[in-house]
Design an enzyme around this catalytic site. Structure first.
Site, PDB file in Angstrom:
ATOM      1  N   ALA A  29      -1.898 -18.824 -18.322  1.00  0.00           N
ATOM      2  CA  ALA A  29      -2.242 -19.707 -19.444  1.00  0.00           C
ATOM      3  C   ALA A  29      -2.594 -21.094 -18.886  1.00  0.00           C
ATOM      4  O   ALA A  29      -2.081 -22.123 -19.333  1.00  0.00           O
ATOM      5  CB  ALA A  29      -1.117 -19.775 -20.478  1.00  0.00           C
ATOM      6  N   HIS A  34      -2.436 -27.467 -14.722  1.00  0.00           N
ATOM      7  CA  HIS A  34      -2.496 -26.556 -13.575  1.00  0.00           C
ATOM      8  C   HIS A  34      -3.661 -26.914 -12.656  1.00  0.00           C
ATOM      9  O   HIS A  34      -3.559 -26.823 -11.436  1.00  0.00           O
ATOM     10  CB  HIS A  34      -2.660 -25.107 -14.051  1.00  0.00           C
ATOM     11  CG  HIS A  34      -1.492 -24.580 -14.832  1.00  0.00           C
ATOM     12  ND1 HIS A  34      -1.546 -24.339 -16.179  1.00  0.00           N
ATOM     13  CD2 HIS A  34      -0.239 -24.265 -14.445  1.00  0.00           C
ATOM     14  CE1 HIS A  34      -0.386 -23.874 -16.590  1.00  0.00           C
ATOM     15  NE2 HIS A  34       0.429 -23.822 -15.569  1.00  0.00           N
ATOM     16  N   GLN A  58      13.381 -15.321 -16.027  1.00  0.00           N
ATOM     17  CA  GLN A  58      13.682 -16.698 -16.430  1.00  0.00           C
ATOM     18  C   GLN A  58      13.637 -16.913 -17.937  1.00  0.00           C
ATOM     19  O   GLN A  58      13.742 -18.039 -18.401  1.00  0.00           O
ATOM     20  CB  GLN A  58      12.770 -17.680 -15.686  1.00  0.00           C
ATOM     21  CG  GLN A  58      11.314 -17.639 -16.105  1.00  0.00           C
ATOM     22  CD  GLN A  58      10.462 -18.522 -15.197  1.00  0.00           C
ATOM     23  OE1 GLN A  58      10.174 -18.179 -14.062  1.00  0.00           O
ATOM     24  NE2 GLN A  58      10.047 -19.680 -15.690  1.00  0.00           N
ATOM     25  N   LYS A 146       6.427 -32.263 -14.740  1.00  0.00           N
ATOM     26  CA  LYS A 146       6.703 -31.930 -16.149  1.00  0.00           C
ATOM     27  C   LYS A 146       8.005 -31.124 -16.269  1.00  0.00           C
ATOM     28  O   LYS A 146       8.796 -31.334 -17.170  1.00  0.00           O
ATOM     29  CB  LYS A 146       5.504 -31.155 -16.702  1.00  0.00           C
ATOM     30  CG  LYS A 146       5.727 -30.352 -17.940  1.00  0.00           C
ATOM     31  CD  LYS A 146       5.681 -31.207 -19.168  1.00  0.00           C
ATOM     32  CE  LYS A 146       5.638 -30.416 -20.455  1.00  0.00           C
ATOM     33  NZ  LYS A 146       6.365 -29.162 -20.431  1.00  0.00           N
ATOM     34  N   SER A 182       1.089 -28.360 -21.815  1.00  0.00           N
ATOM     35  CA  SER A 182       2.011 -27.246 -21.643  1.00  0.00           C
ATOM     36  C   SER A 182       1.346 -26.004 -22.196  1.00  0.00           C
ATOM     37  O   SER A 182       0.624 -26.081 -23.200  1.00  0.00           O
ATOM     38  CB  SER A 182       3.308 -27.519 -22.424  1.00  0.00           C
ATOM     39  OG  SER A 182       4.024 -26.314 -22.627  1.00  0.00           O
ATOM     40  N   SER A 183       1.603 -24.875 -21.551  1.00  0.00           N
ATOM     41  CA  SER A 183       1.054 -23.616 -22.073  1.00  0.00           C
ATOM     42  C   SER A 183       1.593 -23.345 -23.478  1.00  0.00           C
ATOM     43  O   SER A 183       0.968 -22.652 -24.268  1.00  0.00           O
ATOM     44  CB  SER A 183       1.413 -22.462 -21.150  1.00  0.00           C
ATOM     45  OG  SER A 183       0.924 -22.740 -19.857  1.00  0.00           O
TER      46      SER A 183
HETATM   47  O1  PAF Z   1       6.778 -23.552 -13.894  1.00  0.00           O
HETATM   48  C1  PAF Z   1       6.473 -22.358 -14.067  1.00  0.00           C
HETATM   49  O2  PAF Z   1       5.414 -22.013 -14.563  1.00  0.00           O
HETATM   50  C2  PAF Z   1       7.467 -21.283 -13.639  1.00  0.00           C
HETATM   51  O3  PAF Z   1       8.774 -21.653 -13.895  1.00  0.00           O
HETATM   52  C3  PAF Z   1       7.298 -20.833 -12.167  1.00  0.00           C
HETATM   53  C4  PAF Z   1       7.594 -21.984 -11.210  1.00  0.00           C
HETATM   54  C5  PAF Z   1       5.884 -20.332 -11.951  1.00  0.00           C
HETATM   55  C6  PAF Z   1       8.272 -19.700 -11.835  1.00  0.00           C
HETATM   56  O4  PAF Z   1       8.046 -18.580 -12.637  1.00  0.00           O
END
Ligand code: PAF
Length: 273
Positions: A29, A34, A58, A146, A182-183
Protein backbone atom coordinates in the site's frame (compact mmCIF):
# COMPACT_ATOMS: atom_id res chain seq x y z
CA UNK A 1 15.65 -1.54 -15.70
CA UNK A 2 12.74 -3.76 -14.71
CA UNK A 3 12.11 -4.64 -11.09
CA UNK A 4 12.79 -8.27 -10.25
CA UNK A 5 10.00 -9.78 -8.17
CA UNK A 6 11.23 -12.49 -5.82
CA UNK A 7 8.57 -14.61 -4.13
CA UNK A 8 10.83 -17.17 -2.49
CA UNK A 9 14.12 -17.06 -0.60
CA UNK A 10 15.73 -18.89 -3.54
CA UNK A 11 14.55 -16.22 -6.02
CA UNK A 12 15.72 -13.53 -3.61
CA UNK A 13 19.18 -15.08 -3.33
CA UNK A 14 19.53 -15.06 -7.14
CA UNK A 15 18.27 -11.47 -7.48
CA UNK A 16 20.39 -9.89 -4.76
CA UNK A 17 23.22 -7.80 -6.22
CA UNK A 18 26.91 -7.70 -5.30
CA UNK A 19 27.38 -4.09 -4.15
CA UNK A 20 25.90 -2.30 -1.13
CA UNK A 21 22.29 -3.29 -0.60
CA UNK A 22 19.65 -1.19 1.17
CA UNK A 23 16.43 -2.78 2.39
CA UNK A 24 13.15 -0.91 2.75
CA UNK A 25 10.74 -3.20 4.62
CA UNK A 26 7.06 -2.42 3.93
CA UNK A 27 3.63 -3.95 4.13
CA UNK A 28 2.75 -2.55 0.68
CA UNK A 29 0.00 0.00 0.00
CA UNK A 30 2.91 2.24 -0.92
CA UNK A 31 2.49 6.01 -0.76
CA UNK A 32 4.67 9.11 -0.95
CA UNK A 33 6.12 8.30 2.49
CA UNK A 34 7.44 4.97 1.18
CA UNK A 35 8.82 6.74 -1.89
CA UNK A 36 10.84 8.97 0.41
CA UNK A 37 12.22 5.87 2.21
CA UNK A 38 13.22 4.36 -1.15
CA UNK A 39 14.91 7.60 -2.25
CA UNK A 40 16.86 7.74 1.01
CA UNK A 41 17.79 4.06 0.62
CA UNK A 42 19.20 4.81 -2.85
CA UNK A 43 21.55 7.39 -1.35
CA UNK A 44 23.03 4.66 0.85
CA UNK A 45 23.43 1.74 -1.54
CA UNK A 46 23.91 0.42 -5.09
CA UNK A 47 20.77 -1.72 -5.00
CA UNK A 48 17.48 -1.19 -3.19
CA UNK A 49 15.38 -4.15 -2.11
CA UNK A 50 11.80 -3.37 -1.06
CA UNK A 51 10.00 -6.09 0.85
CA UNK A 52 6.23 -6.23 0.66
CA UNK A 53 4.72 -8.50 3.27
CA UNK A 54 1.64 -7.98 5.41
CA UNK A 55 3.04 -9.65 8.48
CA UNK A 56 0.31 -11.60 10.31
CA UNK A 57 2.47 -11.80 13.46
CA UNK A 58 2.20 -8.07 14.20
CA UNK A 59 -1.61 -7.83 14.07
CA UNK A 60 -3.77 -8.52 17.12
CA UNK A 61 -6.90 -10.70 16.83
CA UNK A 62 -9.19 -7.65 16.60
CA UNK A 63 -6.95 -5.61 14.31
CA UNK A 64 -7.12 -4.91 10.58
CA UNK A 65 -5.01 -7.77 9.16
CA UNK A 66 -7.69 -9.06 6.78
CA UNK A 67 -8.76 -5.62 5.57
CA UNK A 68 -5.25 -4.15 5.40
CA UNK A 69 -4.94 -2.68 1.86
CA UNK A 70 -3.22 -5.01 -0.61
CA UNK A 71 -2.31 -3.13 -3.80
CA UNK A 72 0.51 -5.19 -5.27
CA UNK A 73 0.30 -4.04 -8.91
CA UNK A 74 0.28 -0.36 -7.96
CA UNK A 75 3.12 -1.02 -5.48
CA UNK A 76 5.19 -2.60 -8.23
CA UNK A 77 4.69 0.47 -10.42
CA UNK A 78 5.87 2.71 -7.58
CA UNK A 79 8.95 0.53 -7.13
CA UNK A 80 9.70 0.54 -10.88
CA UNK A 81 9.32 4.33 -11.04
CA UNK A 82 11.68 4.75 -8.07
CA UNK A 83 14.38 2.49 -9.54
CA UNK A 84 14.03 -0.35 -7.02
CA UNK A 85 16.08 -3.39 -8.06
CA UNK A 86 14.22 -6.17 -6.27
CA UNK A 87 10.79 -6.51 -4.68
CA UNK A 88 10.71 -9.35 -2.19
CA UNK A 89 7.08 -10.38 -1.75
CA UNK A 90 6.96 -13.71 0.05
CA UNK A 91 3.84 -15.62 1.05
CA UNK A 92 3.08 -16.22 4.73
CA UNK A 93 4.00 -19.90 4.13
CA UNK A 94 7.39 -18.88 2.73
CA UNK A 95 8.09 -16.70 5.78
CA UNK A 96 6.71 -18.86 8.56
CA UNK A 97 7.15 -22.63 8.65
CA UNK A 98 4.15 -24.27 10.35
CA UNK A 99 6.37 -25.73 13.08
CA UNK A 100 8.07 -22.44 13.96
CA UNK A 101 8.87 -21.95 17.65
CA UNK A 102 11.36 -19.14 18.14
CA UNK A 103 10.64 -15.41 17.92
CA UNK A 104 12.13 -12.11 19.01
CA UNK A 105 10.92 -10.50 22.24
CA UNK A 106 10.81 -6.71 22.30
CA UNK A 107 11.22 -6.80 26.10
CA UNK A 108 9.76 -4.14 28.41
CA UNK A 109 10.01 -1.47 25.73
CA UNK A 110 7.61 -3.49 23.61
CA UNK A 111 4.94 -3.36 26.32
CA UNK A 112 4.75 0.40 26.92
CA UNK A 113 3.10 3.32 25.03
CA UNK A 114 2.01 1.79 21.66
CA UNK A 115 2.85 -1.69 22.99
CA UNK A 116 0.36 -1.28 25.86
CA UNK A 117 -2.44 -0.98 23.30
CA UNK A 118 -1.11 -3.63 20.92
CA UNK A 119 0.11 -6.62 22.97
CA UNK A 120 2.61 -8.70 21.00
CA UNK A 121 2.76 -6.18 18.14
CA UNK A 122 6.41 -5.28 18.54
CA UNK A 123 7.48 -8.91 19.05
CA UNK A 124 5.84 -9.59 15.67
CA UNK A 125 7.54 -6.58 14.06
CA UNK A 126 11.01 -7.45 15.37
CA UNK A 127 10.62 -11.11 14.42
CA UNK A 128 9.76 -10.32 10.80
CA UNK A 129 12.37 -7.55 10.55
CA UNK A 130 15.12 -9.87 11.83
CA UNK A 131 13.99 -12.55 9.36
CA UNK A 132 14.02 -10.00 6.52
CA UNK A 133 17.51 -8.89 7.56
CA UNK A 134 18.70 -12.52 7.52
CA UNK A 135 17.09 -13.23 4.15
CA UNK A 136 18.09 -10.05 2.32
CA UNK A 137 21.37 -9.47 4.20
CA UNK A 138 21.29 -5.72 3.57
CA UNK A 139 24.09 -3.36 4.53
CA UNK A 140 21.57 -0.73 5.53
CA UNK A 141 17.81 -0.64 6.20
CA UNK A 142 15.52 2.39 6.17
CA UNK A 143 12.50 2.90 8.45
CA UNK A 144 10.15 5.84 8.87
CA UNK A 145 10.20 8.07 11.94
CA UNK A 146 6.38 7.96 11.67
CA UNK A 147 6.58 4.62 13.57
CA UNK A 148 8.91 6.09 16.17
CA UNK A 149 8.68 3.29 18.73
CA UNK A 150 9.20 0.68 16.01
CA UNK A 151 12.31 2.54 14.84
CA UNK A 152 13.62 2.80 18.42
CA UNK A 153 13.02 -0.92 19.00
CA UNK A 154 14.74 -1.89 15.75
CA UNK A 155 17.77 0.17 16.79
CA UNK A 156 17.62 -1.59 20.19
CA UNK A 157 17.40 -5.05 18.56
CA UNK A 158 20.35 -4.31 16.27
CA UNK A 159 22.42 -3.15 19.27
CA UNK A 160 21.32 -5.92 21.66
CA UNK A 161 21.63 -8.81 19.20
CA UNK A 162 24.67 -7.50 17.26
CA UNK A 163 22.79 -7.46 13.96
CA UNK A 164 25.21 -6.21 11.28
CA UNK A 165 22.81 -3.77 9.59
CA UNK A 166 23.00 0.02 9.67
CA UNK A 167 19.62 1.55 10.56
CA UNK A 168 18.57 4.82 8.94
CA UNK A 169 15.51 6.76 10.12
CA UNK A 170 13.55 8.83 7.59
CA UNK A 171 11.47 11.92 8.40
CA UNK A 172 7.67 11.65 8.33
CA UNK A 173 6.03 12.83 5.11
CA UNK A 174 2.87 14.92 5.56
CA UNK A 175 0.02 16.16 3.40
CA UNK A 176 0.04 19.96 2.97
CA UNK A 177 -2.57 20.21 5.77
CA UNK A 178 -0.37 18.27 8.20
CA UNK A 179 -1.84 14.75 8.06
CA UNK A 180 0.99 12.22 8.30
CA UNK A 181 0.95 9.81 5.37
CA UNK A 182 -0.16 6.31 6.32
CA UNK A 183 -1.52 3.33 4.44
CA UNK A 184 -4.41 3.43 6.91
CA UNK A 185 -5.47 6.95 5.79
CA UNK A 186 -7.36 5.29 2.95
CA UNK A 187 -9.85 3.91 5.50
CA UNK A 188 -10.93 7.48 6.39
CA UNK A 189 -14.10 9.09 5.03
CA UNK A 190 -13.72 12.79 4.09
CA UNK A 191 -15.28 13.79 7.43
CA UNK A 192 -13.02 11.42 9.38
CA UNK A 193 -10.00 12.75 7.52
CA UNK A 194 -10.92 16.26 8.71
CA UNK A 195 -11.16 15.00 12.31
CA UNK A 196 -7.84 13.17 11.94
CA UNK A 197 -6.09 16.51 11.41
CA UNK A 198 -6.37 17.02 15.18
CA UNK A 199 -3.41 14.65 15.63
CA UNK A 200 -0.92 16.78 13.71
CA UNK A 201 -2.48 19.98 15.10
CA UNK A 202 -1.95 18.64 18.63
CA UNK A 203 1.69 17.89 17.85
CA UNK A 204 2.21 21.39 16.46
CA UNK A 205 0.60 22.92 19.57
CA UNK A 206 2.92 20.83 21.76
CA UNK A 207 5.95 21.75 19.69
CA UNK A 208 5.38 25.44 20.41
CA UNK A 209 5.97 24.89 24.15
CA UNK A 210 9.24 24.32 26.03
CA UNK A 211 8.59 22.55 29.35
CA UNK A 212 7.39 18.91 29.16
CA UNK A 213 4.20 19.58 31.18
CA UNK A 214 3.33 22.55 28.94
CA UNK A 215 4.02 20.51 25.78
CA UNK A 216 1.62 17.81 26.96
CA UNK A 217 -1.04 20.24 28.16
CA UNK A 218 -1.06 22.07 24.83
CA UNK A 219 -1.26 18.86 22.78
CA UNK A 220 -3.94 17.29 24.99
CA UNK A 221 -6.06 20.47 24.87
CA UNK A 222 -6.27 20.17 21.07
CA UNK A 223 -7.14 16.47 21.22
CA UNK A 224 -9.85 17.02 23.85
CA UNK A 225 -11.72 19.35 21.51
CA UNK A 226 -11.82 16.77 18.66
CA UNK A 227 -14.39 13.94 18.33
CA UNK A 228 -11.85 11.13 18.48
CA UNK A 229 -10.85 8.53 21.04
CA UNK A 230 -7.35 9.15 22.30
CA UNK A 231 -5.32 6.07 23.27
CA UNK A 232 -2.36 8.11 24.44
CA UNK A 233 -0.60 11.43 24.14
CA UNK A 234 2.83 11.15 25.75
CA UNK A 235 6.23 12.77 25.82
CA UNK A 236 9.00 10.19 25.84
CA UNK A 237 12.73 9.65 25.55
CA UNK A 238 13.26 8.74 21.84
CA UNK A 239 15.64 5.87 22.67
CA UNK A 240 13.72 4.17 25.51
CA UNK A 241 10.16 5.44 25.15
CA UNK A 242 10.15 6.12 28.92
CA UNK A 243 7.96 9.12 29.75
CA UNK A 244 9.86 12.28 30.69
CA UNK A 245 8.95 14.94 33.27
CA UNK A 246 9.84 18.59 33.83
CA UNK A 247 13.32 17.69 35.11
CA UNK A 248 14.22 16.30 31.66
CA UNK A 249 16.38 18.08 29.09
CA UNK A 250 17.27 16.74 25.66
CA UNK A 251 15.57 15.16 22.67
CA UNK A 252 12.04 13.86 23.13
CA UNK A 253 9.23 12.39 21.08
CA UNK A 254 5.71 13.72 21.48
CA UNK A 255 3.64 10.72 20.41
CA UNK A 256 -0.08 10.37 19.94
CA UNK A 257 -2.47 7.56 19.02
CA UNK A 258 -6.19 7.98 18.50
CA UNK A 259 -9.11 6.25 16.90
CA UNK A 260 -11.20 8.10 14.34
CA UNK A 261 -14.27 5.97 13.74
CA UNK A 262 -12.83 2.47 13.32
CA UNK A 263 -9.43 3.67 12.11
CA UNK A 264 -6.53 3.86 14.53
CA UNK A 265 -3.91 6.48 13.68
CA UNK A 266 -0.55 7.30 15.21
CA UNK A 267 1.68 10.32 14.77
CA UNK A 268 4.65 11.91 16.50
CA UNK A 269 7.12 14.72 16.37
CA UNK A 270 10.71 14.94 17.55
CA UNK A 271 11.52 17.91 19.78
CA UNK A 272 14.36 19.26 21.85
CA UNK A 273 13.48 20.12 25.46
O1 PAF B 1 6.39 -0.38 9.27
C1 PAF B 1 5.91 -1.36 8.66
O2 PAF B 1 5.34 -1.25 7.59
C2 PAF B 1 6.05 -2.74 9.29
O3 PAF B 1 5.91 -2.71 10.66
C3 PAF B 1 7.36 -3.47 8.89
C4 PAF B 1 8.58 -2.73 9.41
C5 PAF B 1 7.43 -3.59 7.38
C6 PAF B 1 7.39 -4.88 9.49
O4 PAF B 1 6.33 -5.66 9.02
Amino acid sequence: MDVIVARTREELRKARGEGRVALVPTMGALHEGHRSLIRLAKEHADQVVVSIFVNPLQFGPNEDFSRYPRTFDADLEVCAAEGVGVVFAPSAEEMYPPDRQVSVSAGHMGTIVEGAFRPGHFDGVLTVVLKLFNLVQPDVAVFGQKDAQQLALIRRMVADLDVPVEIVGAPTVREPDGLALSSRNRYLSPQEREIALALSRALRAGEAERAPSAVLAAARAVLERAPLQVDYCVLVDPATFAEVDDSYYGPAVLAVAARVGTTRLIDNVLLEL
